[in-house]
Design a protein around this motif. Structure first.
Motif, mmCIF file in Angstrom:
data_model
loop_
_atom_site.group_PDB
_atom_site.id
_atom_site.type_symbol
_atom_site.label_atom_id
_atom_site.label_comp_id
_atom_site.label_asym_id
_atom_site.label_seq_id
_atom_site.Cartn_x
_atom_site.Cartn_y
_atom_site.Cartn_z
ATOM 1 N N GLY A 60 -47.572 -44.551 -37.260
ATOM 2 C CA GLY A 60 -47.499 -43.692 -36.085
ATOM 3 C C GLY A 60 -46.086 -43.228 -35.787
ATOM 4 N N VAL A 61 -45.113 -44.123 -35.938
ATOM 5 C CA VAL A 61 -43.709 -43.739 -35.709
ATOM 6 C C VAL A 61 -43.274 -42.678 -36.714
ATOM 7 C CG1 VAL A 61 -41.333 -44.571 -35.853
ATOM 8 C CG2 VAL A 61 -43.029 -45.903 -34.614
ATOM 9 N N LEU A 62 -43.646 -42.853 -37.971
ATOM 10 C CA LEU A 62 -43.288 -41.862 -38.998
ATOM 11 C C LEU A 62 -43.918 -40.503 -38.699
ATOM 12 C CD1 LEU A 62 -43.548 -43.987 -42.274
ATOM 13 C CD2 LEU A 62 -41.472 -43.187 -41.128
ATOM 14 N N LEU A 63 -45.167 -40.503 -38.259
ATOM 15 C CA LEU A 63 -45.836 -39.234 -37.943
ATOM 16 C C LEU A 63 -45.217 -38.577 -36.714
ATOM 17 C CD1 LEU A 63 -49.562 -40.227 -38.608
ATOM 18 C CD2 LEU A 63 -48.107 -38.755 -40.010
ATOM 19 N N CYS A 64 -44.821 -39.375 -35.722
ATOM 20 C CA CYS A 64 -44.157 -38.813 -34.543
ATOM 21 C C CYS A 64 -42.811 -38.193 -34.916
ATOM 22 C CB CYS A 64 -43.966 -39.891 -33.473
ATOM 23 S SG CYS A 64 -45.488 -40.408 -32.639
ATOM 24 N N LEU A 65 -42.073 -38.857 -35.794
ATOM 25 C CA LEU A 65 -40.793 -38.316 -36.253
ATOM 26 C C LEU A 65 -41.015 -37.037 -37.058
ATOM 27 C CD1 LEU A 65 -38.899 -41.567 -37.306
ATOM 28 C CD2 LEU A 65 -38.488 -40.154 -35.293
ATOM 29 N N ALA A 66 -42.061 -37.019 -37.883
ATOM 30 C CA ALA A 66 -42.366 -35.822 -38.668
ATOM 31 C C ALA A 66 -42.708 -34.657 -37.746
ATOM 32 C CB ALA A 66 -43.510 -36.097 -39.629
ATOM 33 N N PHE A 67 -43.481 -34.917 -36.667
ATOM 34 C CA PHE A 67 -43.799 -33.861 -35.719
ATOM 35 C C PHE A 67 -42.537 -33.324 -35.064
ATOM 36 C CE2 PHE A 67 -44.654 -32.407 -31.415
ATOM 37 C CZ PHE A 67 -45.678 -31.489 -31.623
ATOM 38 N N ALA A 68 -41.623 -34.221 -34.692
ATOM 39 C CA ALA A 68 -40.383 -33.803 -34.043
ATOM 40 C C ALA A 68 -39.555 -32.913 -34.972
ATOM 41 C CB ALA A 68 -39.571 -35.020 -33.613
ATOM 42 N N VAL A 69 -39.479 -33.269 -36.249
ATOM 43 C CA VAL A 69 -38.709 -32.467 -37.210
ATOM 44 C C VAL A 69 -39.344 -31.090 -37.377
ATOM 45 C CG1 VAL A 69 -38.028 -32.282 -39.627
ATOM 46 C CG2 VAL A 69 -37.777 -34.454 -38.434
ATOM 47 N N MET A 70 -40.664 -31.050 -37.517
ATOM 48 C CA MET A 70 -41.341 -29.762 -37.683
ATOM 49 C C MET A 70 -41.229 -28.902 -36.427
ATOM 50 S SD MET A 70 -44.711 -30.515 -40.023
ATOM 51 C CE MET A 70 -45.305 -31.924 -39.101
ATOM 52 N N LEU A 71 -41.253 -29.555 -35.260
ATOM 53 C CA LEU A 71 -41.067 -28.804 -34.011
ATOM 54 C C LEU A 71 -39.672 -28.193 -33.967
ATOM 55 C CD1 LEU A 71 -42.624 -28.275 -31.294
ATOM 56 C CD2 LEU A 71 -41.278 -30.152 -30.341
ATOM 57 N N LEU A 72 -38.676 -28.946 -34.419
ATOM 58 C CA LEU A 72 -37.303 -28.438 -34.453
ATOM 59 C C LEU A 72 -37.182 -27.246 -35.402
ATOM 60 C CD1 LEU A 72 -34.282 -28.673 -33.782
ATOM 61 C CD2 LEU A 72 -34.091 -30.341 -35.637
ATOM 62 N N VAL A 82 -36.414 -32.963 -28.077
ATOM 63 C CA VAL A 82 -36.085 -34.163 -27.301
ATOM 64 C C VAL A 82 -37.187 -34.454 -26.283
ATOM 65 C CG1 VAL A 82 -34.460 -35.168 -25.666
ATOM 66 C CG2 VAL A 82 -33.607 -33.878 -27.633
ATOM 67 N N LEU A 83 -37.675 -33.427 -25.607
ATOM 68 C CA LEU A 83 -38.741 -33.617 -24.624
ATOM 69 C C LEU A 83 -40.032 -34.108 -25.266
ATOM 70 C CD1 LEU A 83 -38.342 -30.499 -22.284
ATOM 71 C CD2 LEU A 83 -37.653 -32.864 -21.837
ATOM 72 N N SER A 84 -40.245 -33.769 -26.533
ATOM 73 C CA SER A 84 -41.483 -34.169 -27.205
ATOM 74 C C SER A 84 -41.570 -35.677 -27.402
ATOM 75 C CB SER A 84 -41.602 -33.465 -28.563
ATOM 76 O OG SER A 84 -40.664 -33.975 -29.493
ATOM 77 N N ALA A 85 -40.464 -36.398 -27.186
ATOM 78 C CA ALA A 85 -40.489 -37.851 -27.336
ATOM 79 C C ALA A 85 -41.366 -38.508 -26.267
ATOM 80 C CB ALA A 85 -39.069 -38.414 -27.266
ATOM 81 N N VAL A 86 -41.488 -37.874 -25.096
ATOM 82 C CA VAL A 86 -42.296 -38.460 -24.018
ATOM 83 C C VAL A 86 -43.783 -38.451 -24.384
ATOM 84 C CG1 VAL A 86 -42.947 -38.297 -21.596
ATOM 85 C CG2 VAL A 86 -40.583 -37.859 -22.294
ATOM 86 N N PRO A 87 -44.376 -37.301 -24.724
ATOM 87 C CA PRO A 87 -45.785 -37.354 -25.139
ATOM 88 C C PRO A 87 -45.975 -38.134 -26.432
ATOM 89 C CG PRO A 87 -44.883 -35.151 -25.490
ATOM 90 C CD PRO A 87 -43.885 -35.905 -24.662
ATOM 91 N N ALA A 88 -44.958 -38.182 -27.289
ATOM 92 C CA ALA A 88 -45.069 -38.967 -28.526
ATOM 93 C C ALA A 88 -45.304 -40.439 -28.198
ATOM 94 C CB ALA A 88 -43.816 -38.796 -29.368
ATOM 95 N N LEU A 89 -44.661 -40.932 -27.144
ATOM 96 C CA LEU A 89 -44.855 -42.325 -26.744
ATOM 97 C C LEU A 89 -46.291 -42.573 -26.302
ATOM 98 C CD1 LEU A 89 -43.563 -45.086 -26.241
ATOM 99 C CD2 LEU A 89 -42.959 -44.293 -23.946
#
Length: 220
Positions: A60-72, A82-89
């Motif tokens: 799950g952590v790897l997928l959340c990081l992958a989403f953040a990179v693709m969003l960037l 940075v804001l996407s970290a809240v719903p990622a949690l």
């Protein structure tokens, strides 16, 4: 020729080709699909590995990081990532904890117990493992785990617990078992991811059309 307007689209100031709206829409749709697939995949993995949260948490952590990179990459700006970290949690906690709590609600046995011993008693450890005695006067083989001192039960306290007769899911306090709440957090986090992906796709497309597809503008 003089008097004839050129129909050639001016190149981006960064030297890259202009990105069409359909291509931006496909990228956005792909990121939305990845968000929902990540949430569903981590939840399914948690079901397959009941009793062990290490694997679904790591994935799950790897997928959340992958989403953040693709969003960037889609948005080309840091603030939304940075804001996407809240719903990622919410997505991570919901997807990992929904499966075991749903299992406890479906097949768990509710029992009233009394705490008779605490492995952390008299020590500086915050990792409590409580020995419990049931209403029949016998001690339960399984111990109740509790991390932290805030709101920690004490020896002599009476609790209601939910335990898995199959032993696949660790015992929990009955009041803490809330599968619906975990599912709500999971869905809410994924929906927020979706809205962020749509916003990132739209703003990213506008930025590229204006020639701002450069890391020097990523904070804007």
């Amino acid at each position: 020729m003089p008097g004839i307007r050129s129909r050639i689209t001016p190149p981006s100031t960064t030297g890259g080709p202009a990105v069409g709206p359909w291509k931006s829409a496909r990228r956005t749709a792909g990121l939305v699909a990845f968000a929902w697939a990540s949430a569903a995949g981590t939840t399914g993995l948690a079901y397959l590995t009941l009793g062990s949260e290490v694997i679904p948490i790591a994935v799950g952590v790897l997928l959340c990081l992958a989403f953040a990179v693709m969003l960037l990459l889609l948005h080309r700006a840091v603030w939304l990532t940075v804001l996407s970290a809240v719903p990622a949690l919410f997505v991570l906690v919901g997807s990992v904890q929904y499966a075991p709590e749903a299992a406890l609600e479906q097949r768990g046995v509710r029992e009233s117990v009394v705490i008779v011993a605490d492995t952390a008693a008299g020590t500086s450890s915050n990792n409590h493992r409580f020995t419990l005695r049931g209403t029949d006067g016998k001690e339960l083989e399984e111990k109740l785990g509790f991390d932290g001192d805030a709101w920690a039960p004490k020896v002599g306290d009476r609790l209601d617990v939910m335990r898995d007769p199959e032993g696949a899911v660790p015992m929990e306090q009955a009041d803490d078992v809330d599968a619906a709440g975990r599912l709500g957090g999971l869905v809410g986090g994924t929906v927020t991811w979706t809205l962020m992906a749509v916003l990132a796709g739209w703003r990213g497309h506008v930025r590229r059309r204006r020639g701002r597809d450069s890391l020097m503008y990523q904070l804007v």
